[in-house]
Design a protein around this motif. Sequence first.
Motif, PDB file in Angstrom:
ATOM      1  N   PHE A  74      31.073  77.360 -24.892  1.00 21.16           N
ATOM      2  CA  PHE A  74      30.157  76.501 -24.149  1.00 21.16           C
ATOM      3  C   PHE A  74      30.458  75.030 -24.399  1.00 21.16           C
ATOM      4  CE2 PHE A  74      27.144  80.131 -23.616  1.00 21.16           C
ATOM      5  CZ  PHE A  74      27.012  80.015 -22.241  1.00 21.16           C
ATOM      6  N   LYS A  75      30.692  74.693 -25.659  1.00 21.55           N
ATOM      7  CA  LYS A  75      30.978  73.289 -25.991  1.00 21.55           C
ATOM      8  C   LYS A  75      32.175  72.808 -25.182  1.00 21.55           C
ATOM      9  CE  LYS A  75      29.620  73.022 -30.877  1.00 21.55           C
ATOM     10  NZ  LYS A  75      30.239  72.984 -32.186  1.00 21.55           N
ATOM     11  N   THR A  76      33.240  73.641 -25.197  1.00 21.25           N
ATOM     12  CA  THR A  76      34.475  73.254 -24.498  1.00 21.25           C
ATOM     13  C   THR A  76      34.210  73.113 -23.005  1.00 21.25           C
ATOM     14  OG1 THR A  76      35.548  74.635 -26.140  1.00 21.25           O
ATOM     15  CG2 THR A  76      36.921  73.794 -24.375  1.00 21.25           C
ATOM     16  N   ALA A  77      33.485  74.099 -22.454  1.00 18.74           N
ATOM     17  CA  ALA A  77      33.206  74.079 -21.013  1.00 18.74           C
ATOM     18  C   ALA A  77      32.417  72.818 -20.652  1.00 18.74           C
ATOM     19  CB  ALA A  77      32.419  75.332 -20.635  1.00 18.74           C
ATOM     20  N   PHE A  78      31.371  72.539 -21.440  1.00 20.65           N
ATOM     21  CA  PHE A  78      30.562  71.353 -21.144  1.00 20.65           C
ATOM     22  C   PHE A  78      31.404  70.092 -21.245  1.00 20.65           C
ATOM     23  CE2 PHE A  78      26.409  73.584 -22.576  1.00 20.65           C
ATOM     24  CZ  PHE A  78      26.292  74.167 -21.309  1.00 20.65           C
ATOM     25  N   GLY A  79      32.298  70.063 -22.223  1.00 20.29           N
ATOM     26  CA  GLY A  79      33.151  68.890 -22.384  1.00 20.29           C
ATOM     27  C   GLY A  79      33.994  68.679 -21.138  1.00 20.29           C
ATOM     28  N   LEU A  80      34.616  69.764 -20.644  1.00 17.61           N
ATOM     29  CA  LEU A  80      35.446  69.644 -19.445  1.00 17.61           C
ATOM     30  C   LEU A  80      34.593  69.238 -18.249  1.00 17.61           C
ATOM     31  CD1 LEU A  80      37.761  72.703 -20.083  1.00 17.61           C
ATOM     32  CD2 LEU A  80      38.411  70.294 -20.125  1.00 17.61           C
ATOM     33  N   LEU A  81      33.378  69.826 -18.144  1.00 18.53           N
ATOM     34  CA  LEU A  81      32.489  69.465 -17.038  1.00 18.53           C
ATOM     35  C   LEU A  81      32.160  67.975 -17.068  1.00 18.53           C
ATOM     36  CD1 LEU A  81      29.893  72.378 -16.747  1.00 18.53           C
ATOM     37  CD2 LEU A  81      31.401  71.511 -14.976  1.00 18.53           C
ATOM     38  N   LEU A  82      31.905  67.474 -18.288  1.00 16.81           N
ATOM     39  CA  LEU A  82      31.589  66.050 -18.415  1.00 16.81           C
ATOM     40  C   LEU A  82      32.745  65.203 -17.891  1.00 16.81           C
ATOM     41  CD1 LEU A  82      29.813  65.951 -21.879  1.00 16.81           C
ATOM     42  CD2 LEU A  82      28.917  64.975 -19.785  1.00 16.81           C
ATOM     43  N   TRP A  83      33.943  65.646 -18.253  1.00 20.89           N
ATOM     44  CA  TRP A  83      35.136  64.912 -17.781  1.00 20.89           C
ATOM     45  C   TRP A  83      35.180  64.933 -16.250  1.00 20.89           C
ATOM     46  CZ3 TRP A  83      39.681  67.727 -15.904  1.00 20.89           C
ATOM     47  CH2 TRP A  83      40.766  66.889 -15.580  1.00 20.89           C
ATOM     48  N   VAL A  84      34.897  66.104 -15.686  1.00 18.85           N
ATOM     49  CA  VAL A  84      34.898  66.242 -14.223  1.00 18.85           C
ATOM     50  C   VAL A  84      33.860  65.315 -13.613  1.00 18.85           C
ATOM     51  CG1 VAL A  84      34.377  67.825 -12.344  1.00 18.85           C
ATOM     52  CG2 VAL A  84      35.749  68.607 -14.296  1.00 18.85           C
ATOM     53  N   VAL A  85      32.644  65.305 -14.218  1.00 18.94           N
ATOM     54  CA  VAL A  85      31.561  64.478 -13.675  1.00 18.94           C
ATOM     55  C   VAL A  85      31.948  63.002 -13.691  1.00 18.94           C
ATOM     56  CG1 VAL A  85      29.220  63.675 -14.149  1.00 18.94           C
ATOM     57  CG2 VAL A  85      29.732  66.104 -14.254  1.00 18.94           C
ATOM     58  N   CYS A  86      32.499  62.575 -14.841  1.00 21.41           N
ATOM     59  CA  CYS A  86      32.856  61.147 -14.947  1.00 21.41           C
ATOM     60  C   CYS A  86      33.910  60.784 -13.914  1.00 21.41           C
ATOM     61  CB  CYS A  86      33.384  60.832 -16.336  1.00 21.41           C
ATOM     62  SG  CYS A  86      32.124  61.017 -17.588  1.00 21.41           S
ATOM     63  N   TRP A  87      34.905  61.659 -13.766  1.00 13.33           N
ATOM     64  CA  TRP A  87      35.966  61.301 -12.826  1.00 13.33           C
ATOM     65  C   TRP A  87      35.525  61.480 -11.379  1.00 13.33           C
ATOM     66  CZ3 TRP A  87      41.694  61.764 -14.707  1.00 13.33           C
ATOM     67  CH2 TRP A  87      41.807  60.978 -15.855  1.00 13.33           C
ATOM     68  N   ALA A  88      34.506  62.310 -11.160  1.00 16.19           N
ATOM     69  CA  ALA A  88      33.935  62.404  -9.805  1.00 16.19           C
ATOM     70  C   ALA A  88      33.435  61.020  -9.402  1.00 16.19           C
ATOM     71  CB  ALA A  88      32.787  63.416  -9.797  1.00 16.19           C
ATOM     72  N   ASP A  89      32.748  60.354 -10.378  1.00 17.21           N
ATOM     73  CA  ASP A  89      32.303  58.973 -10.141  1.00 17.21           C
ATOM     74  C   ASP A  89      33.472  58.072  -9.762  1.00 17.21           C
ATOM     75  OD1 ASP A  89      29.666  58.904 -10.386  1.00 17.21           O
ATOM     76  OD2 ASP A  89      29.568  57.763 -12.271  1.00 17.21           O
TER      77      ASP A  89
END
Length: 1512
Positions: A74-89
Amino acid sequence: SEHPESPSLCSPVFSLQVSNETLHSDQPDLPLCFQLTVLSWLPCIFLWAVSPVYIFYLKRNNRGYIMMSYINRFKTAFGLLLWVVCWADLFYTFHELRHGHTQPPIFFITPLVLGMTMLLATFLIQFERLRGVQSSGVLFIFWFLSVLCAIVPFRSKILQDEVTDTLRLATFYTYFALVVCELILCCFNEKPPLFSSVVTDPNPCPEETAGFLSTVTFWWFTRMAIKGYKQPLEAKDLWSLNLRDSSKVMVPKLLREWEKELAKAKAKSSPEEVEVLLANQRAAPRQPSFLRALLKTFGPYFLIGSAFKVLQDIVTFINPQLLRMLISFTNQKGVPDWWGYTLAFLMFFTALLQTIILHHHFQYCFVTGMNVRTAVIGAIYRKALVITNAAKRSSTVGEVVNLMSVDAQRFMDLTTFLNMLWSAPLQIVLALYFLWQNLGPSVLAGVAVMVMLIPFNAVIAMKTRAFQVEQMQHKDARIKLMNEILNGIKVLKLYAWEDSFREKVLAIRQKELNVLRKTAYLGALSTMAWTSAPFLVALTSFAVYVTVDENNVLDAEKAFVSLSLFNILRFPLNMLPQVISSIVQASVSLKRIQSFLSHDELDPDSVDRKNTAAVTVVNGKFTWAKEDPPVLHSINVMVPQGSLLAVVGHVGCGKSSLISALLGEMEKLEGEISIQGSVAYVPQQAWIQNATLRDNILFGKPYDEQKYCCVLDACALTPDLQVLPGGDMTEIGEKGINLSGGQRQRVSLARALYSDADVYLLDDPLSAVDAHVAKHIFDNLIGPEGVLKGKTRILVTHGISFLPQVDNIVVMVDGRVSEMGSYQELLQQNGAFAEFLRTYALEDLVEEDELIDDENLFPDDALSNHTDMVDNEPVINEAKRNFMRQISIISSDSDNLRPRSVRRHGCSQRKAAESQDKKKPPEMEKLIQAEAAETGRVKTKVYLEYARAVGPVLSVLICFLYGCQSAASIGANIWLTQWTNDAATNQTKEHVHMRVGVYAALGIAQGVLVMMSSFTLAMGNIGAARQLHFNLLDNKMRTPQSFFDTTPIGRLMNRFSKDIYVIDEALPATVLMFLFTFFVSLSTMIVIISTTPIFAVVIVPLAFLYIFVQRFYVATSRQLKRLESVSRSPIYSHFSETITGCSVIRAYGRHSAFVLMSDFRVDENQKSYYPGIVSNRWLGVRIEFIGNCIVLFAALFAVTGKDSLNPGLVGLSVSYALQVTMSLNWMVRMTSDLETNIVAVERVKEYSETTTEAPWEVEDKKPPPEWPTAGNVEFNDYSVRYREGLDLVLKGLTLSVKGGEKIGIVGRTGAGKSSMTLSLFRLLEAAAGEITIDQVKIAEIGLHDLRSKLTIIPQEPVLFSGTLRMNLDPFDRYSDEEVWKALEHSHLHRFVSNQPSKLELECSEGGENLSVGQRQLVCLARALLRKTRILILDEATAAIDLETDDLIQSTIRTQFEDCTVFTIAHRLNTIMDYTRVLVLDKGQIAEFDTPSNLIAQRGIFYGMAKDAGLAQ
C-alpha cells in the motif's frame, strides 16, 4: 496571461508578502504564492537534504531484507499515485500552455519538485525494506511535514467561495488524502527481517523492533512497567541485552583501539632510543593514551547524544520568546484570537520537542556510560589474566577490584555529565544574550550576584565534606561497639552491666548527632542559597534596571521573560562545579586504569610446545621480574615420556619456581623450555572456586560418571562426600571456606586427574593431607602403580618415604640443580642428597625408638607425622613396622577423621544457617513490600510512625513553614505583577522605591523561611533518628537471651548500621526534596487556578494520569534497583577469585572460558541496569508530557480570558507553568525514594518492639542492700526450658545448699549443668517451681538486683575493647586500691604494672592483645572485685593451660572461703575436695553427696572418676 513578461516567480497577482489580511483578520489566510512556494517546498527540501546521508547509512547497515507485506504494498502504491497526481498537475499546466493560458512559472516548478520527491520517497520505502528497516523515522517526519504544510491550503480551498479550477482542486484533495494515508501507514511496524537475531532470542528487547513513534516516546518500555506493577519483577522477566551493548561486542572494540595505541607508543620509541630511554624512562612521554582509545571507541555514538543536547539547548530558549509574544498579545486589543491559540500550541510543541530531545540525549549518554563500564571491566579482567607476576605484585587484588568497581563506575557517572561541560557555558551565554536584549546592561548586576554565590556554595560543600568524614568515624566506632555488645550480650546480662554499655553507645551516638546537626545548619544555608539565588538575581537586576534610568519601565513582558530566563540559568550554574569535580575524579581513575592496562604481559611463547621429549629445560635462567636477580640458574632437566620425577630440596631452594617456570609464569632470561602436550597443575595452596564441588573437579570438562567416580576414589574423596550436606553438589564457599585444608588439596588433585592431560606438575600436594591419606594418594594416583602411571609427572615433595619409588630425583640447592638421578644412584654418590636424607631419616629413627619404648604416652600427632618414614626403612624389623602401621591406622582413623568431620559439620551447619539468613531478609523485605504495594494502609501507618518520632507539633510546624515559604514566594511574584501593571497605567515614577522595597522584603522573607523550614525539618529528623535509635538500643538491651540465640547477629547489626544510616542521612534528604518539590508543584497549581479558575477542571484528569504513571514507575524501578545490586556483587567476587587462581586457569588453558564467564556476569548486571535507565526516560517523557499539558492549558485559558486578565497575571501563570515540569519529575523520584527509605523506619520499629525480659528493678520488692548474708540456695521442684515449645532441660530439681558450701556439678554434655547456672541468674525463667536465696524468692525481685549479687566466672572469657579498668569495673564503683588488690590476688599484678599505661591498658576487640590465660585471670579479677556471697564457676572445657587453672582454683579456695561456690567441673580433680558433688543426668538429680561417699556408692560419679584415673 496579462503579464507574460513578468520576471517574478508567482507574477504580481499573487505577491509573496504576507499582507495585513493575514495578521489582522479574524479569518486569516496565507497568500496563494506563499502556499505554493514555501509550504510545498519545505518537506521536499527536508527529504532531499537528508536522503543522501540516510541512503549511505542504509548501505552500511544491512539487517537482512523484509518480505513484501500488505502495508508495504500500500505504501508503495500510494507513493506512485502521489507521483501521478503531482505530475497530472504538471501536465495540466502544459495543457493550459498549449491552449494559450500562460501560468506563472511556479505552477511548473512545484508539481515537478513534488513529483520527483514522491518518487524518491517511494524508492526509500523499497530500499528500507531491502535493508531490513522496520519503521522509518525519516519518512515519518517527511509525511508529517507534508500533512502539516498541506493543512493550510486545504483550509483555504474549503473556505473559497467560487471554484475556478476544478481539476486542480480535485488533484489537491487526492494529494491530501494520500499523504494522510501515508502518514497513518507509517505509524505501523513492519515484521522483523528474515534471519534476524531477534527471532531466535527467547526474550528479546522490544526496542530492536519498536517503531519510530514508540522509540521516540519510549512506549516499548510500557510492557515491563505493567508487569512490574502487577507483581515484583524477577531476573527471568528481564530482556536480553541488545547485542551492541553486550561484552562480546563492546570489549573487543575497545581492546582493538587500545592495541593500536600500544602499537603507536611502541613504534615511537624505536629500538636505538631504548638504551637512552632506559636511563630516564619516567621522563619519556611514550605512554599509550587510554583516553584516546576510549574516545575512538565511544566517541561517535556519544556525539549523537551531544547533537541532541545542542538542539535541546537552543529549543530551551524558544519558550521565553513565545512567552514574550503571548504577553504582548494580551496587551494589544483587537488582535484576533487565533494568534493567541497558535502561540499556546507552539509553546506546547516546543516544550514537547524539548522533552523528547532531552530524553534521547540522556538515553545516548547513559547507554554510552553503560558501554564504557562494560568495556573497561572487560579490558581489566582480560588484562588481569595475563599480567606478569612482577606487575601483579605492584597492585593488590583489592586495588584491582577497586579499578573495576569504583573507577569504572566513575566513568559511567561522568558520561552522563560530560556534555554539561560545554552545554552549561553555552546555556549561560545564550541566556545572558537574551537577558541583555531584555534589560540591557543592568543584567550584569544579577550575574554578579550569581558569581558571588558560587564560592559561598563551594565553601559550604568543603565544610560538609569534612563533617561527613568526622561522622563516618563516629559511626564506625558506634558499630564496632555494638558488634561487641551483641557478641558478648550474655556476659553483659550475667554481670548486669547493660546500663554502662548503653551509656557508652549513647555517648558516641550523641557525638554523631552533633555532627549531623552541624551538617544540617550548613544544609539549611545551602538550601537557602539555592532557592533564593534566582530571586536575588531578579531583584538586583530589576532594582538596578529601574533606578539607573528614569525612563526604564518594568512591564510584564520584561519582568516575566527575564524571570523565566533566570530560571533557565539556575541549572547550568549549579551543575558546573559538580561536573568539574566529577572530571577531576575521572581523570585520576583514568590514570590508574591506564597504568594497569600498560603492565607487562607474560610471554605466551616462552614455553615451546612442539618437542619430542616430554619435558626439557636447556640451560634455563629464570627470574620473577626483569629487575630482580634470577631465581633459577643454569637449569638442565630432561624428563622422558611417562616417567615420574621427584624434586626435593630445602625450603626456599626454588622447587616451586621450577614448576612456575615450566608453566611459563616466570620471565625467561636465557635458555629454552619445551613441554609436549597438555598440562595439569596442582598448586601448593589449593585454589577452589565458589561453585559446586563437582564443577570444581570437572573444571569445564564434560561429565563422565565412570571416570568421575574413579577420580574420586583415587583422591580419597568418596568418604568426604558422604559427610558434606549436598554430596558433590554442595556449594563451596569462596576460597573453599567450608572444606578443610586436606580436602581442598584433594579436590585440586582430582581436578588435575580428571583433566586427563599429558604432563602433570604437582607442587607438593601431599603436605596438606594426613599421612595415611598421603600414602593412599601416592599409591593410587601418583606412584608407579597409580592411575597416572603412563603420564609424565613432576612431583615436588617433602615426604622422603616416597622417594625410593620414583624414577628420577632432582635435588635443588639455591636455585640450581645440584644432583639428578635415581634413588640408588644418588645414595651411592653420597652428595647433597645423601646428606639431606641422613638429616631427615636420623631424626625420624630416633623419634620412632622413643615412641616404641613409651607406648602409653603415644602423642598422636607425633605419630601421624612420622609414619611415612617407617614404610621404606629397611632398618626396622618387620614386626615393629606392622605394629607401627596398625597403630598409625587406628590413631589416624580415630583422630584425624573425627575432629575434621565435626569441624566440617560445624561449618556446614553454620553455612546453612548463614545461607538461610541470607535468604530470609529478601523474603521478608519482599513481604513488607508486597503488603505495601497492595494496601496503602501499611505505608500510611509507617509515615505516621515517623511523624510521631519527629513529634506531632513539629511535623505540623514544618508543613506550616513550608506553606509560608511558598506563600512568600507567590506573594513576591504577585507583587511583581502589580508592579508591572503600573507600567500600563503610567504610575511608574511615584512608587518605584516602595515597589522595590516590598519586593525585596517578600523575597528575603522567603529566603529566611526556607532556611527556617529546612532547619526545623533537619532538627525534627535528627530528633526522630535519636528517638528511633534510642528505642532500638533500649529494647535490645532488655531483650531476653533466647532472642539472641535465635536471631543471627548479622541481622541485628544490619538494623544498627544500614537502617540507622538510612534514617540518619538518606531519609532527611529525601523528605526535604519531597516537601520542596511538592510545595513548588502545589503553589504552581494555586497560581494558575487563581488567575484562570477554569483550569481546575483540567487538574483532575492530569492528577489522575500523574498518580497512575507514578504507581507504575515506583513499583518497577524499585525492583529493578534491587535486581541490579544483587547481580553486581558476583562480578567482583568472580574477579577476585580469578586473580588468585590465574596460574591454575592459565595452566589448564581455561583462559577464554573464564573471560566468557566474567562477560556473562557483567551482561547479567547490565541486563537489569539497562531497563533501569529506560524506566527513568519512560517516566521523564510521561511526566513532562503532563507538565507540558499544564503549560498548554495555562496558556489557552490565558488567551480565552484575555479580556478580564492583565498582562502581569498572564505572565505570572504561564511562567509558573513553565517551571513545573522539573518539580513534577523530581516529585515522582522522591516519592519512589521515600517509599524505599521509609521501610528502614519500619524495620527498626519491628526490632524496637520485641518482648522484653523482666524489669531490672522492682521498687516495692527490693531486697535489703546487704542481702544475701548467708548464701543459702534452695531449689524447690524447679523446672526450666530454653524457649516456648521446647522440652524441659531441668525437671523438678529439689535441693538445698547451706551458706559457704562448695558444690561441684558434674554430668554428661546436655545434662543441664549450664542451665542450672543460667536459672540462678534468671537468663532462663522458671517453667515450674522456684529458687530462693536467703528466704528471698528470686523470681520476684528485679533482674539487676539479683544479678549484681551473684558472681560468675564464665567459660569463655569475654573482654570488651576499652581500658582494662573499664573491663573490671565499668561503673567506676571501686577505688584504684581495690582494683589493684583484685589484680594482685588474680596474679595479674606483675603483668599490669609492667605495662606503661597500667590500668589504662587498652584491650583490643575481644581482648585479642591478651593471652587466653590472661583473659581468664581478668574474669577472676572481676569476680574478686564484686566479692559476693555466691560464686558460680563455669570451668573452661578445654584445658586452657593447667597453670592458669591451678591459679584460679587456689585463689578461689583462699579468697572465697566463706562463700557458696558452685563449680561446673570438666576435670574431676578440681572438685575432689568439695563439700558435696551434684551429679546431673538428663535434667534430673542422679546423685548428690560428698565425693568420698559417691565413690563408695560405685554409681555414675565412680565411673567418671575411674575414667579420669582418680579411683581404682
